[in-house]
Enzyme design. Sequence first.
Site, PDB file in Angstrom:
ATOM      1  N   CYS A   2      -4.798   7.061   7.941  1.00 12.73           N
ATOM      2  CA  CYS A   2      -5.510   8.302   7.789  1.00 12.73           C
ATOM      3  C   CYS A   2      -5.349   9.184   9.227  1.00 12.73           C
ATOM      4  CB  CYS A   2      -7.031   8.419   7.630  1.00 12.73           C
ATOM      5  SG  CYS A   2      -7.459   7.520   6.123  1.00 12.73           S
ATOM      6  N   ARG A  27       0.249  10.938   8.094  1.00 16.22           N
ATOM      7  CA  ARG A  27      -0.210   9.759   8.122  1.00 16.22           C
ATOM      8  C   ARG A  27      -1.294   9.417   6.887  1.00 16.22           C
ATOM      9  NH1 ARG A  27      -1.259   7.862  13.422  1.00 16.22           N
ATOM     10  NH2 ARG A  27      -3.037   6.944  12.875  1.00 16.22           N
ATOM     11  N   TRP A  74      -5.651   8.613   3.410  1.00 13.64           N
ATOM     12  CA  TRP A  74      -4.775   7.891   2.550  1.00 13.64           C
ATOM     13  C   TRP A  74      -5.825   6.742   2.160  1.00 13.64           C
ATOM     14  CZ3 TRP A  74      -2.592   2.516   3.541  1.00 13.64           C
ATOM     15  CH2 TRP A  74      -1.611   2.382   2.559  1.00 13.64           C
ATOM     16  N   ASN A 100     -10.368   6.335  10.615  1.00 12.83           N
ATOM     17  CA  ASN A 100      -9.177   5.698  10.173  1.00 12.83           C
ATOM     18  C   ASN A 100      -9.284   4.334  10.445  1.00 12.83           C
ATOM     19  OD1 ASN A 100      -6.496   5.231   9.584  1.00 12.83           O
ATOM     20  ND2 ASN A 100      -5.969   5.439  11.714  1.00 12.83           N
ATOM     21  N   GLY A 101      -9.040   3.386   9.425  1.00 19.88           N
ATOM     22  CA  GLY A 101      -9.166   2.016   9.509  1.00 19.88           C
ATOM     23  C   GLY A 101      -9.787   1.408   8.334  1.00 19.88           C
ATOM     24  N   GLU A 482      17.968  -2.372   3.450  1.00 19.98           N
ATOM     25  CA  GLU A 482      17.457  -1.123   4.164  1.00 19.98           C
ATOM     26  C   GLU A 482      17.871   0.182   3.111  1.00 19.98           C
ATOM     27  OE1 GLU A 482      15.366  -0.271   5.874  1.00 19.98           O
ATOM     28  OE2 GLU A 482      15.619   1.868   6.362  1.00 19.98           O
ATOM     29  N   LYS A 486      15.252   2.875   1.241  1.00 16.58           N
ATOM     30  CA  LYS A 486      15.247   3.855   1.397  1.00 16.58           C
ATOM     31  C   LYS A 486      15.229   4.863   0.027  1.00 16.58           C
ATOM     32  CE  LYS A 486      14.220   4.683   5.015  1.00 16.58           C
ATOM     33  NZ  LYS A 486      14.135   3.518   5.325  1.00 16.58           N
ATOM     34  N   GLU A 489      11.618   3.805  -1.729  1.00 16.18           N
ATOM     35  CA  GLU A 489      10.432   4.605  -1.400  1.00 16.18           C
ATOM     36  C   GLU A 489      10.498   6.030  -1.576  1.00 16.18           C
ATOM     37  OE1 GLU A 489       9.722   4.043   2.757  1.00 16.18           O
ATOM     38  OE2 GLU A 489      11.801   3.996   3.292  1.00 16.18           O
ATOM     39  N   HIS A 505      24.321 -16.457  -7.902  1.00 24.67           N
ATOM     40  CA  HIS A 505      23.183 -17.571  -7.861  1.00 24.67           C
ATOM     41  C   HIS A 505      22.191 -16.769  -8.732  1.00 24.67           C
ATOM     42  CE1 HIS A 505      25.160 -20.055  -5.283  1.00 24.67           C
ATOM     43  NE2 HIS A 505      25.227 -19.239  -4.452  1.00 24.67           N
ATOM     44  N   LYS A 604       2.949   6.686   6.981  1.00 26.88           N
ATOM     45  CA  LYS A 604       3.957   6.584   8.030  1.00 26.88           C
ATOM     46  C   LYS A 604       3.570   5.504   8.535  1.00 26.88           C
ATOM     47  CE  LYS A 604       7.299   7.379  10.526  1.00 26.88           C
ATOM     48  NZ  LYS A 604       8.803   6.992   9.891  1.00 26.88           N
TER      49      LYS A 604
HETATM   50  C1  AGP Z   1      10.258   2.650   6.380  1.00 28.19           C
HETATM   51  O1  AGP Z   1      11.127   3.612   5.767  1.00 28.19           O
HETATM   52  C2  AGP Z   1       8.702   2.568   5.883  1.00 28.19           C
HETATM   53  N1  AGP Z   1       8.264   3.581   5.671  1.00 28.19           N
HETATM   54  C3  AGP Z   1       8.196   1.214   6.162  1.00 28.19           C
HETATM   55  O2  AGP Z   1       8.708   0.256   5.717  1.00 28.19           O
HETATM   56  C4  AGP Z   1       8.106   1.114   7.798  1.00 28.19           C
HETATM   57  O3  AGP Z   1       9.247   0.646   8.320  1.00 28.19           O
HETATM   58  C5  AGP Z   1       6.964  -0.161   8.054  1.00 28.19           C
HETATM   59  O4  AGP Z   1       5.761   0.368   7.510  1.00 28.19           O
HETATM   60  C6  AGP Z   1       6.997  -0.519   9.382  1.00 28.19           C
HETATM   61  O5  AGP Z   1       6.243   0.534  10.101  1.00 28.19           O
HETATM   62  P1  AGP Z   1       6.667   0.322  11.883  1.00 28.19           P
HETATM   63  O6  AGP Z   1       8.082   0.268  12.229  1.00 28.19           O
HETATM   64  O7  AGP Z   1       5.776   1.618  12.076  1.00 28.19           O
HETATM   65  O8  AGP Z   1       5.852  -0.767  11.965  1.00 28.19           O
END
Ligand code: AGP
Length: 609
Positions: A2, A27, A74, A100-101, A482, A486, A489, A505, A604
């Site tokens: 958050c 966030r 969040w 936050n937490g 990766e 992308k 998500e 496999h 994020k």
């Molecule tokens: C990446 O597109 C994602 N949003 C997510 O996987 C992110 O890479 C992951 O949460 C790690 O975050 P960080 O690099 O801030 O530790």
Amino acid sequence: MCGIVGYVGREQATPIIMEGLRRLEYRGYDSAGIAVINGSAVHAVREVGKLKALRARLEKEAPRGTTGIGHTRWATHGVPSVANAHPHHDCTRSFMLVHNGIIENYAEIKDELLHKGHVFVSETDTEVVAHLIEAFYSGDLLEAMLSSMRQLRGAYALAVISSHEPDTIVAARCGSPLVLGFGDDFNLVASDASAVLSHTRRVVYLDDHQAARLRPNESAISDLGGNRLEPKIKEISLNLSDIEKGGHPHFMIKEIFEQPSLVSDVLARRISPATDEIRFSETRDAELGLETVKKIMIVSCGTAYHASMVGKYYLENLARVPVEVDIASEFRYRNPVVNEETLVIAISQSGETADTLAGVKEAHGRGSRVLSVINVEGSSIDRESDATLYVYAGPEIAVASTKAYTAQLLSLALFSLYLARKRGTIEPETYDEMIGELRSIPAKMQWILDNHETVRTCARKFSNAPNFLYLGRSYNYPNALEGALKLKELSYIHAEGCSAGEMKHGPIALVDSTFPVICLVPDGKVYEKMLSNIQELRARRAVIIAVATEGNEDIARHCEHVIHVPRVHELLSPLLTVIPLQLLAYHITINKGLDVDQPRNLAKSVTVE
Ligand code: AGP
């Protein structure tokens, strides 16, 4: 995760808090709220949905007052709802709190408070803190916060205001980031520096188990025992323009297009123009024992984990150090074999990912030294590590990580060459060749950005495909993962990354004509192997989109679509082949009319488990 903002000063608090929340919306954005003190009353407004819903409410009823706090949420405990939105209050509604937490022992605290007659109105863990402060308050808000902190277990960044002390904010931190901003006749508190930057550059990053009392012209920081601490004031180097979109429609596309310039900047910072020597002044080589390290363990999450996998190839191929890579959430619980002879590298864009931070602490607990590869200076992982290698990607606002990923790859390549030279595992001519190849990357990245019409064509054609498969080998296997991350998500389309060698496999059973298959097939040692995989896929009527080296005309005989990237040393090809994958995910998401900067269910930085 958050976002928290607080202001105490001479101006009306509401607009300042709302502007800060706007900068923190990345966030978390399933609900938001604000509370402002007006004389003897505290006025709170909370709304479900993104910040714009709260903004619309405030146009009708903006709280008046010069002390206030705000929150963008969040959800962790309790569904997104007005009742669960922050700020939360106590029984008397004279204390308002944002958090936050995660309070891990909130249930037992709540039971005790319920037995004492406290009445709760939400499902959240946060609300227990408001009632704890009410229970402990006897005329000193800071003391009440310190007493409450001694009861809490878990991660928290807190800010509380009270009608009993109308010109005061008390903030506290344990495990979640919190920064104080100091002005001439005002003070601020926020989850990160971007929310205070338009008001002040003078900041203090609170440490764990610290609390602060802020008034318009004074601040006091203390430890859990109530001992006063001298503030360690820093000057923020960020620029506001770094944070804005720079003329692009979305943060993500801005950050994709920033990659050539950031690579240029990092190369200029890291490689001496006169001697081609690579410089890492901050890695504290002697303390980390870099020259004699026997094993490296890299821990990370998500995109950073994919960068870690590429880092393994770099460190083993260049510096000849055995490397293990593990997802932080697995590493922290599997009783890992790391000790004082292991160098643990933690990779994290935000420097706040809870599992990666826990991995750092786990490593320290087993005697390992920790080098973190971080983008956010002053972050929790940064401050927990023995040394930090900054990737200098600048603020990355879009939830989907792009420029931080290439910055991590670049830093890992540079660090591997640096280590190889220290350990004498690289021939001078190979070193010189790699430096030359690195210097060619910015222009080659720009070429891809300037020539991505084929990516747009593929995005138009496949935006409604139900599934995607991404295949790669060697240095480009992590990029297959990766690219799939992308796409899934952002567009919510199911996408799977897979080692091309693994297809036989099992995964090849998935393939038919409905399945676009993205194949990373740049020139290099595994090109022929990839071509065989492509032919196997073609025999099963798969639709192939190849990412191949510019000038390779043969590949078009095997694939419907070919996205070209400039020729580069195979080891550095991930820095180029990832860009079409970022662009493809971006354009498909835009074609589907989805929110590319703030995809559903994501934040994020995942600062809770
Ligand atoms: C990446 O597109 C994602 N949003 C997510 O996987 C992110 O890479 C992951 O949460 C790690 O975050 P960080 O690099 O801030 O530790």
